[in-house]
Design a protein around this motif. Structure first.
Motif, PDB file in Angstrom:
ATOM      1  N   LEU A  57      15.371  17.697 -12.488  1.00  0.00           N
ATOM      2  CA  LEU A  57      14.376  18.350 -13.348  1.00  0.00           C
ATOM      3  C   LEU A  57      13.324  19.058 -12.506  1.00  0.00           C
ATOM      4  CD1 LEU A  57      13.841  15.632 -16.122  1.00  0.00           C
ATOM      5  CD2 LEU A  57      15.195  17.729 -16.265  1.00  0.00           C
ATOM      6  N   LYS A  58      12.944  18.447 -11.394  1.00  0.00           N
ATOM      7  CA  LYS A  58      11.940  19.062 -10.522  1.00  0.00           C
ATOM      8  C   LYS A  58      12.512  20.285  -9.824  1.00  0.00           C
ATOM      9  CE  LYS A  58       7.721  18.582  -8.944  1.00  0.00           C
ATOM     10  NZ  LYS A  58       6.556  18.585  -9.837  1.00  0.00           N
ATOM     11  N   GLN A  59      13.760  20.166  -9.371  1.00  0.00           N
ATOM     12  CA  GLN A  59      14.381  21.244  -8.607  1.00  0.00           C
ATOM     13  C   GLN A  59      14.704  22.458  -9.469  1.00  0.00           C
ATOM     14  OE1 GLN A  59      17.486  19.978  -5.844  1.00  0.00           O
ATOM     15  NE2 GLN A  59      18.773  21.694  -6.440  1.00  0.00           N
ATOM     16  N   VAL A  60      15.184  22.230 -10.698  1.00  0.00           N
ATOM     17  CA  VAL A  60      15.653  23.328 -11.548  1.00  0.00           C
ATOM     18  C   VAL A  60      14.554  23.824 -12.486  1.00  0.00           C
ATOM     19  CG1 VAL A  60      17.329  23.995 -13.316  1.00  0.00           C
ATOM     20  CG2 VAL A  60      18.029  22.532 -11.408  1.00  0.00           C
ATOM     21  N   TYR A  61      13.829  22.891 -13.128  1.00  0.00           N
ATOM     22  CA  TYR A  61      12.838  23.275 -14.141  1.00  0.00           C
ATOM     23  C   TYR A  61      11.397  23.159 -13.640  1.00  0.00           C
ATOM     24  CZ  TYR A  61      16.912  22.844 -17.166  1.00  0.00           C
ATOM     25  OH  TYR A  61      18.163  22.989 -17.736  1.00  0.00           O
ATOM     26  N   GLY A  62      11.220  22.555 -12.475  1.00  0.00           N
ATOM     27  CA  GLY A  62       9.875  22.413 -11.925  1.00  0.00           C
ATOM     28  C   GLY A  62       9.004  21.458 -12.715  1.00  0.00           C
ATOM     29  N   LYS A  63       9.610  20.486 -13.418  1.00  0.00           N
ATOM     30  CA  LYS A  63       8.847  19.568 -14.270  1.00  0.00           C
ATOM     31  C   LYS A  63       9.355  18.151 -14.099  1.00  0.00           C
ATOM     32  CE  LYS A  63       8.148  23.170 -17.753  1.00  0.00           C
ATOM     33  NZ  LYS A  63       6.730  23.386 -17.406  1.00  0.00           N
ATOM     34  N   ASN A  64       8.478  17.187 -14.430  1.00  0.00           N
ATOM     35  CA  ASN A  64       8.939  15.816 -14.501  1.00  0.00           C
ATOM     36  C   ASN A  64       9.488  15.551 -15.906  1.00  0.00           C
ATOM     37  OD1 ASN A  64       6.718  15.418 -16.219  1.00  0.00           O
ATOM     38  ND2 ASN A  64       5.422  14.658 -14.549  1.00  0.00           N
TER      39      ASN A  64
ATOM     40  N   ASP B  52       0.830  -1.202   0.000  1.00  0.00           N
ATOM     41  CA  ASP B  52       0.000   0.000   0.000  1.00  0.00           C
ATOM     42  C   ASP B  52       0.865   1.253   0.000  1.00  0.00           C
ATOM     43  OD1 ASP B  52      -2.623   1.406   0.509  1.00  0.00           O
ATOM     44  OD2 ASP B  52      -1.416   2.094   2.199  1.00  0.00           O
ATOM     45  N   THR B  53       0.504   2.208  -0.839  1.00  0.00           N
ATOM     46  CA  THR B  53       1.279   3.449  -0.933  1.00  0.00           C
ATOM     47  C   THR B  53       0.418   4.664  -0.629  1.00  0.00           C
ATOM     48  OG1 THR B  53       0.813   3.599  -3.306  1.00  0.00           O
ATOM     49  CG2 THR B  53       2.852   2.498  -2.652  1.00  0.00           C
ATOM     50  N   SER B  54      -0.733   4.439   0.007  1.00  0.00           N
ATOM     51  CA  SER B  54      -1.625   5.554   0.266  1.00  0.00           C
ATOM     52  C   SER B  54      -1.046   6.520   1.285  1.00  0.00           C
ATOM     53  CB  SER B  54      -2.972   5.029   0.769  1.00  0.00           C
ATOM     54  OG  SER B  54      -2.806   4.263   1.947  1.00  0.00           O
ATOM     55  N   SER B  55      -0.197   6.017   2.204  1.00  0.00           N
ATOM     56  CA  SER B  55       0.406   6.889   3.205  1.00  0.00           C
ATOM     57  C   SER B  55       1.912   6.963   3.035  1.00  0.00           C
ATOM     58  CB  SER B  55       0.070   6.380   4.610  1.00  0.00           C
ATOM     59  OG  SER B  55       0.512   5.047   4.773  1.00  0.00           O
ATOM     60  N   VAL B  56       2.367   6.821   1.785  1.00  0.00           N
ATOM     61  CA  VAL B  56       3.798   6.790   1.504  1.00  0.00           C
ATOM     62  C   VAL B  56       4.276   8.143   1.022  1.00  0.00           C
ATOM     63  CG1 VAL B  56       5.563   5.799  -0.017  1.00  0.00           C
ATOM     64  CG2 VAL B  56       3.793   4.337   0.944  1.00  0.00           C
ATOM     65  N   ILE B  57       5.443   8.549   1.500  1.00  0.00           N
ATOM     66  CA  ILE B  57       6.064   9.745   0.961  1.00  0.00           C
ATOM     67  C   ILE B  57       7.427   9.365   0.411  1.00  0.00           C
ATOM     68  CG2 ILE B  57       4.917  11.224   2.648  1.00  0.00           C
ATOM     69  CD1 ILE B  57       7.587  11.467   4.073  1.00  0.00           C
ATOM     70  N   LYS B  58       7.898  10.126  -0.532  1.00  0.00           N
ATOM     71  CA  LYS B  58       9.187   9.847  -1.135  1.00  0.00           C
ATOM     72  C   LYS B  58      10.282  10.622  -0.427  1.00  0.00           C
ATOM     73  CE  LYS B  58       7.419   8.908  -5.770  1.00  0.00           C
ATOM     74  NZ  LYS B  58       7.492   9.288  -7.197  1.00  0.00           N
ATOM     75  N   ILE B  59      11.478  10.026  -0.399  1.00  0.00           N
ATOM     76  CA  ILE B  59      12.620  10.731   0.154  1.00  0.00           C
ATOM     77  C   ILE B  59      13.124  11.705  -0.903  1.00  0.00           C
ATOM     78  CG2 ILE B  59      14.960  10.493   1.039  1.00  0.00           C
ATOM     79  CD1 ILE B  59      14.280   7.654   1.842  1.00  0.00           C
ATOM     80  N   PRO B  60      13.051  12.994  -0.638  1.00  0.00           N
ATOM     81  CA  PRO B  60      13.525  13.949  -1.633  1.00  0.00           C
ATOM     82  C   PRO B  60      15.039  13.954  -1.737  1.00  0.00           C
ATOM     83  CG  PRO B  60      12.852  15.074   0.360  1.00  0.00           C
ATOM     84  CD  PRO B  60      12.511  13.630   0.552  1.00  0.00           C
TER      85      PRO B  60
END
Length: 347
Positions: free
Chosen positions: A275-282, A218-226
Motif C-alpha cells: 500500500l505504501k509503495q503503490v498508493y503511498g498510504k497506510n 526503546d524504539t527511539s533509534s529504531v528503523i524498520k526493514i523496508p
C-alpha cells in the motif's frame, strides 16, 4: 609514509567507531560492533608495533588470515542490530580456520614458507574479498527486502552503497595479483590496510542502526526493514485490490486489518509495504479514501438516497464527526457544501 598514513586512518576509524558505540546517552551501544572494532584495533596496533620494532617478523603478522573474518564480522554486527543470534557459527568461521591451518603449516614448514607465501597471501585475501561481497549481498538483501528477497530490488536500492564498495575490494585484489612482486611486503601490507579500511566503513555505519525486528524496548533509534515488492508480484496484488474495491467490502463499518487480510490474497507481511509503495498510504488512509470516494459519488446524485448524516455510517465511518473531518481534509469542504457545489455546476 603511505603505510603510516593508512595505519593512522585505520586506527582512527576503529577508535571513532568504538566511541560512537559507547555513547550510552544516544542509546547507540552495540556490543557486537564493539567486539569487532576492539579486535580490529588490537590487530592493527600489534601490526604497527611489529612494523616499527620487529620488522624481521612482519611477514608473520601480515600473513595471519584475520581478513577471512571480515565478511562474517559484517554479518555478526548486522545480526546484532536486529537482536538476532548467529546460527551455524562453525560454518561461518570455517574459511578462517582453514586459512589458519595453512598459516601454521607454512610457518612451521620452511620450504612452504619460502616458496608459496606469495600465493598463500594473495589467495587468502582474494577469498576474503569474495566472502565479504557474499556477506554484503546477503545483508543488503535482508536489510532492503526483509522477508521478500529480491536481487533486482536490492541492486536498485543500494547501487550507490555496498555493491560498489564490495566490487572495489575485488578490483583492488585483482590489481594486487597483477602488480605485486613476490616478497613485496609493503604492497602486501598496503593492500591489507586498504581492505580493512574499506570493510570498516560499512561496519561502523551498520553498527549505529537499531533495526526493528519484533524487539521490545526503546524504539527511539529504531528503523524498520523496508520490503520491496517486485513488479511481477505487484501486478498480481493490484488485481486482488481491484477485486476488493469492486466488492465494496471497504464499506463494512467493522472492517479492520485482519478482515482486510482475509479479503485479499496478499501475505500479511506485504500488505503495508504494498500500500505504501503503490498508493503511498497506510491501511487506514487507503480505506478512508475509498469510503470518501464512494461518499462523493453518492453526493453527486440528483436524488440522494440517504441523508448526509446517514451516509457517514453507510460509508463505514463510526461517527458523523469522523466522516465530516476526513471529508473536509480530502475535498476541502463539508459534504453539504460539496453537494451544493456539484448540483450548481450540473447542467
Amino acid at each position: 609514509m603511505l603505510i603510516s598514513n593508512l595505519y593512522i586512518v585505520a586506527v582512527g576509524l576503529s577508535a571513532y567507531g568504538i566511541f560512537l558505540n559507547l555513547r550510552y546517552d544516544k542509546k547507540r551501544f552495540n556490543r557486537r560492533a564493539l567486539i569487532v572494532l576492539f579486535c580490529g584495533l588490537l590487530h592493527i596496533l600489534m601490526g604497527y608495533i611489529i612494523l616499527i620494532r620487529y620488522p624481521q617478523f612482519l611477514y608473520q603478522s601480515i600473513f595471519f588470515p584475520i581478513s577471512a573474518l571480515y565478511g562474517v564480522s559484517f554479518l555478526f554486527v548486522f545480526n546484532g542490530s536486529l537482536g538476532l543470534r548467529m546460527t551455524r557459527k562453525g560454518l561461518h568461521i570455517l574459511p578462517f580456520f582453514m586459512a589458519l591451518a595453512g598459516y601454521f603449516i607454512m610457518m612451521l614448514y620452511a620450504p612452504w614458507r619460502y616458496h608459496i607465501y606469495h600465493e598463500y597471501y594473495i589467495g587468502v585475501h582474494i577469498l576474503s574479498s569474495i566472502l565479504f561481497i557474499t556477506y554484503a549481498l546477503a545483508v543488503g538483501l535482508r536489510f532492503h527486502s526483509g522477508p521478500n528477497y529480491d536481487l533486482k530490488g536490492f541492486i536498485k536500492a543500494e547501487k550507490k552503497g555496498l555493491i560498489p564498495l564490495s566490487f572495489l575490494v575485488l578490483v583492488v585484489g585483482i590489481l594486487v595479483i597483477i602488480r605485486t612482486r613476490s616478497g613485496d611486503m609493503e604492497t602486501y601490507l598496503m593492500f591489507h590496510l586498504i581492505l580493512y579500511i574499506v570493510i570498516l566503513l560499512p561496519i561502523i555505519k551498520l553498527s549505529l542502526l537499531k533495526i526493528k525486528s519484533g524487539i521490545k524496548g526503546d524504539t527511539s533509534s529504531v528503523i524498520k526493514i523496508p520490503v520491496i515488492i517486485p513488479k511481477n508480484i505487484e501486478l498480481s496484488y493490484k488485481i486482488e485490490i481491484e477485486k476488493f474495491i469492486a466488492s465494496k467490502a471497504y464499506l463494512d463499518i467493522d472492517l479492520n486489518k485482519n478482515g482486510f487480510y482475509e479479503s485479499v490474497n496478499i501475505p500479511k507481511g506485504h500488505i503495508s509495504p504494498f500500500l505504501k509503495q503503490v498508493y503511498g498510504k497506510n491501511f487506514n488512509s487507503f480505506i478512508n479514501e475509498l469510503r470518501l470516494i464512494y461518499a462523493a459519488k453518492e453526493l453527486r446524485r440528483e436524488e440522494l438516497i440517504y441523508t448526509i448524516d446517514d451516509l457517514s455510517f453507510i460509508c463505514g465511518f463510526r461517527s458523523r464527526a469522523s466522516f465530516y473531518r476526513n471529508f473536509i481534509v480530502v475535498f476541502g469542504c463539508s459534504p453539504h457544501q460539496y453537494r451544493a457545489n456539484q448540483l450548481k455546476i450540473t447542467p
